[in-house]
Design a protein around this motif. Structure first.
Motif, mmCIF file in Angstrom:
data_model
loop_
_atom_site.group_PDB
_atom_site.id
_atom_site.type_symbol
_atom_site.label_atom_id
_atom_site.label_comp_id
_atom_site.label_asym_id
_atom_site.label_seq_id
_atom_site.Cartn_x
_atom_site.Cartn_y
_atom_site.Cartn_z
ATOM 1 N N ARG A 187 0.846 -1.190 0.000
ATOM 2 C CA ARG A 187 0.000 0.000 0.000
ATOM 3 C C ARG A 187 0.889 1.250 0.000
ATOM 4 N NH1 ARG A 187 -4.881 1.109 -0.448
ATOM 5 N NH2 ARG A 187 -5.838 2.806 0.724
ATOM 6 N N VAL A 188 0.708 2.045 -1.019
ATOM 7 C CA VAL A 188 1.536 3.244 -1.210
ATOM 8 C C VAL A 188 0.654 4.489 -1.095
ATOM 9 C CG1 VAL A 188 2.969 4.525 -2.857
ATOM 10 C CG2 VAL A 188 3.162 2.032 -2.724
ATOM 11 N N GLY A 189 1.031 5.390 -0.202
ATOM 12 C CA GLY A 189 0.321 6.666 -0.098
ATOM 13 C C GLY A 189 1.065 7.737 -0.880
ATOM 14 N N LEU B 54 1.659 6.229 -11.349
ATOM 15 C CA LEU B 54 2.885 5.435 -11.478
ATOM 16 C C LEU B 54 2.874 4.250 -10.495
ATOM 17 C CD1 LEU B 54 5.719 5.019 -12.658
ATOM 18 C CD2 LEU B 54 6.591 6.539 -10.880
ATOM 19 N N ALA B 55 2.514 4.534 -9.243
ATOM 20 C CA ALA B 55 2.491 3.461 -8.232
ATOM 21 C C ALA B 55 1.489 2.382 -8.638
ATOM 22 C CB ALA B 55 2.141 4.044 -6.866
ATOM 23 N N ARG B 56 0.365 2.812 -9.183
ATOM 24 C CA ARG B 56 -0.648 1.838 -9.628
ATOM 25 C C ARG B 56 -0.097 1.006 -10.785
ATOM 26 N NH1 ARG B 56 -2.565 -1.518 -9.770
ATOM 27 N NH2 ARG B 56 -4.657 -2.325 -10.142
ATOM 28 N N THR B 57 0.569 1.684 -11.722
ATOM 29 C CA THR B 57 1.160 0.976 -12.863
ATOM 30 C C THR B 57 2.169 -0.066 -12.384
ATOM 31 O OG1 THR B 57 0.908 2.933 -14.230
ATOM 32 C CG2 THR B 57 2.515 1.320 -14.988
ATOM 33 N N LEU B 58 2.853 0.247 -11.305
ATOM 34 C CA LEU B 58 3.875 -0.673 -10.791
ATOM 35 C C LEU B 58 3.276 -1.757 -9.893
ATOM 36 C CD1 LEU B 58 6.691 1.918 -9.993
ATOM 37 C CD2 LEU B 58 6.539 0.379 -11.961
ATOM 38 N N GLY B 59 1.953 -1.783 -9.790
ATOM 39 C CA GLY B 59 1.293 -2.887 -9.100
ATOM 40 C C GLY B 59 0.976 -2.631 -7.640
ATOM 41 N N ALA B 60 1.146 -1.398 -7.179
ATOM 42 C CA ALA B 60 0.868 -1.104 -5.770
ATOM 43 C C ALA B 60 -0.615 -0.771 -5.587
ATOM 44 C CB ALA B 60 1.728 0.066 -5.308
ATOM 45 N N ASP B 61 -1.033 -0.854 -4.351
ATOM 46 C CA ASP B 61 -2.329 -0.333 -3.924
ATOM 47 C C ASP B 61 -2.106 1.127 -3.587
ATOM 48 O OD1 ASP B 61 -4.405 -2.035 -3.893
ATOM 49 O OD2 ASP B 61 -4.334 -2.461 -1.741
ATOM 50 N N VAL B 62 -2.907 2.015 -4.091
ATOM 51 C CA VAL B 62 -2.553 3.426 -3.950
ATOM 52 C C VAL B 62 -3.609 4.217 -3.187
ATOM 53 C CG1 VAL B 62 -1.945 5.520 -5.191
ATOM 54 C CG2 VAL B 62 -1.317 3.318 -6.141
ATOM 55 N N GLU B 63 -3.128 5.094 -2.327
ATOM 56 C CA GLU B 63 -4.024 6.034 -1.653
ATOM 57 C C GLU B 63 -3.514 7.444 -1.934
ATOM 58 O OE1 GLU B 63 -4.710 5.121 2.518
ATOM 59 O OE2 GLU B 63 -4.827 7.281 2.931
ATOM 60 N N PRO C 225 10.130 1.100 -7.887
ATOM 61 C CA PRO C 225 10.149 -0.324 -8.263
ATOM 62 C C PRO C 225 11.105 -1.135 -7.397
ATOM 63 C CG PRO C 225 10.347 1.068 -10.215
ATOM 64 C CD PRO C 225 10.483 1.971 -9.017
ATOM 65 N N VAL C 226 12.197 -0.524 -6.991
ATOM 66 C CA VAL C 226 13.168 -1.224 -6.138
ATOM 67 C C VAL C 226 12.548 -1.499 -4.766
ATOM 68 C CG1 VAL C 226 15.382 -0.933 -4.940
ATOM 69 C CG2 VAL C 226 15.169 -0.351 -7.370
ATOM 70 N N ALA C 227 11.885 -0.492 -4.208
ATOM 71 C CA ALA C 227 11.265 -0.674 -2.887
ATOM 72 C C ALA C 227 10.149 -1.715 -2.961
ATOM 73 C CB ALA C 227 10.714 0.663 -2.387
ATOM 74 N N LEU C 228 9.337 -1.644 -4.005
ATOM 75 C CA LEU C 228 8.227 -2.599 -4.123
ATOM 76 C C LEU C 228 8.757 -4.025 -4.280
ATOM 77 C CD1 LEU C 228 5.791 -0.608 -6.459
ATOM 78 C CD2 LEU C 228 5.458 -1.123 -4.031
ATOM 79 N N ALA C 229 9.767 -4.175 -5.132
ATOM 80 C CA ALA C 229 10.321 -5.517 -5.362
ATOM 81 C C ALA C 229 10.889 -6.086 -4.064
ATOM 82 C CB ALA C 229 11.404 -5.464 -6.434
ATOM 83 N N ARG C 230 11.588 -5.261 -3.333
ATOM 84 C CA ARG C 230 12.193 -5.725 -2.087
ATOM 85 C C ARG C 230 11.126 -6.146 -1.081
ATOM 86 N NH1 ARG C 230 16.795 -8.049 -0.307
ATOM 87 N NH2 ARG C 230 17.605 -7.094 1.581
ATOM 88 N N LEU C 231 10.123 -5.291 -0.906
ATOM 89 C CA LEU C 231 9.087 -5.592 0.089
ATOM 90 C C LEU C 231 8.237 -6.791 -0.326
ATOM 91 C CD1 LEU C 231 8.002 -1.934 0.953
ATOM 92 C CD2 LEU C 231 9.262 -3.518 2.431
#
Ligand code: AMP
Ligand code: MG
Length: 377
Positions: free
Chosen positions: A163-165, A193-202, A294-300
């Motif tokens: 989840r990305v705010g 961008l966050a949505r495109t990268l597959g995150a849940d966005v707020e 993308p680096v942070a998302l991949a890691r998490l």
């Protein structure tokens, strides 16, 4: 002349600091539960038979589909069993002759080629033997490994959606701007961008340039794992974020990197919350987010380190002054990067017309040089 500090953190080092600072779920050691395949199987649709009988005609005993128990259909001299891909070989058979190499005749078959033992058979254990090490502990997660865990009957991780705010900062951001004000374009950009990268966005409302308001917002991450802010991390008198983060006890991973645009970026951990504090200028904010998110998302998510770079030739030179590597907006035409006459880090118009941003390490890059670039997503 350049006023850049020579000791600014190189991009690769900032990326690796971020990677190392975040916790990563990883897979446990995986061993084969049973032989893979667990029994000899057909690798093609055709008939199962004994290769030693050569092209002699065979009588068909029946059909085996994937999942059928083959025990009831024993292949004896002069017989064969019609078989579908994935079905277990019937006892007595040692080869598959594909449909393409057969002719049907009076309830039987004629062969158009000589079969050899093992033809089109996936032999028991040819991929792995029970107990074999399939993946060492700590392997990054990917879709193929999820499939392998599923195959071995092991619980597999549903790739978490992080989840990305997104919160812009700046007193100048209003929905109906007077000439001295602007709309918040970074918020929607970073959310997209966050949505495109597959995150849940707020997408949160923009924050004022007020330390108390910033601190309150940072103290209430809710269920956010990452917060993308934009603005307020440079040297201006209203750039409060670095001080506010420090006051809240955040661990600063880095502040300022060797990159143009995008130098003022800051990354910090506030408890479990990763704050990627991006500069306010839209091109800087976009490029920093494209590099670091993308680096942070991949890691998490426990995935391997992503490589966002593509390569292409420059169709023309890029002006380069100063000593920071440049990311320059380009159009991609017939596989070549055509530099756009960009007007810098505030030039959202050029960014929106670009297909990618070319990495120009130092002055002297000329047409024909092959460079790496970040595709705009
Ligand atoms: P700052 O990093 O806060 O000093 O902002 C740098 C520049 O980016 C200023 O011209 C800001 O007005 C502009 N800016 C900051 N936030 C945004 C935003 N959310 N959308 C568009 N422009 C912004
Ligand atoms: Mg600002």
């Amino acid at each position: 002349m350049s006023c850049d500090a020579p000791d600014l953190l190189p991009l690769e080092e900032a990326l690796s600091r971020l990677w190392e600072a975040l916790p990563a779920p990883a897979l446990p050691e995986l061993r084969a539960e049973r032989d893979d395949p667990a029994t000899d199987r057909a690798a093609m649709d055709g008939v199962a038979l004994r290769a030693s009988e050569g092209r002699a005609p065979r009588r068909l005993l029946g059909t085996l589909f994937a999942g059928d128990d083959p025990a009831a259909l024993r292949v004896t001299p002069g017989t064969a069993v019609r078989i579908m891909t994935g079905a277990a070989l019937p006892p007595g058979a040692d080869a598959i002759v594909p449909v393409e190499q057969l002719r049907e005749a009076d309830g039987g078959i004629e062969l158009l080629a000589d079969p050899r033992p093992g033809d089109h058979v996936r032999t028991r254990g040819d991929q792995a033997r029970a107990g074999d090490l399939l993946l060492p502990a700590g392997s990054p997660i990917n879709a193929a490994r999820v499939a392998l865990l599923a195959q071995e009957g092991r619980p597999f991780p549903a790739l978490p959606r992080i989840r990305v705010g997104v919160a812009s900062t700046g007193d100048e951001l209003v929905p109906q701007p007077a000439p001295h004000q602007i709309r918040d374009s970074n918020g929607p950009m970073l959310a997209a961008l966050a949505r495109t990268l597959g995150a849940d966005v707020e997408l949160r409302p923009a924050l004022p340039d007020d330390p108390a308001a910033l601190a309150t917002a940072l103290r209430q991450p809710g269920d956010l794992r990452i917060l993308l802010t934009s603005g307020g991390v440079s040297m201006g008198e209203h750039d409060h974020l670095p001080a506010v983060l420090k006051e809240l006890g955040a661990t600063i991973l880095f502040h300022k990197i060797r990159l143009k645009p995008g130098k003022p970026m800051l990354a910090a951990l506030l408890g479990d919350l990763l704050v990627l504090a991006l500069p306010g200028n839209p091109v800087s904010a976009y490029l920093n987010a494209l590099l670091f998110l993308p680096v942070a998302l991949a890691r998490l998510e426990g995935r391997a380190l992503p490589n966002p770079w593509h390569r292409a030739r420059l169709a023309g030179p890029v002006k380069h002054k100063g000593d920071r590597p440049l990311l320059h907006p380009c159009r991609l035409v017939d596989g070549q990067l055509h530099p756009l006459p960009g007007k810098g880090s505030a030039d959202l118009v050029t960014l929106a017309q670009a297909d990618g941003c070319a990495w120009v390490e130092a002055p002297g890059q000329v047409a024909g040089d092959k460079v790496r670039y970040l595709p705009i997503v």
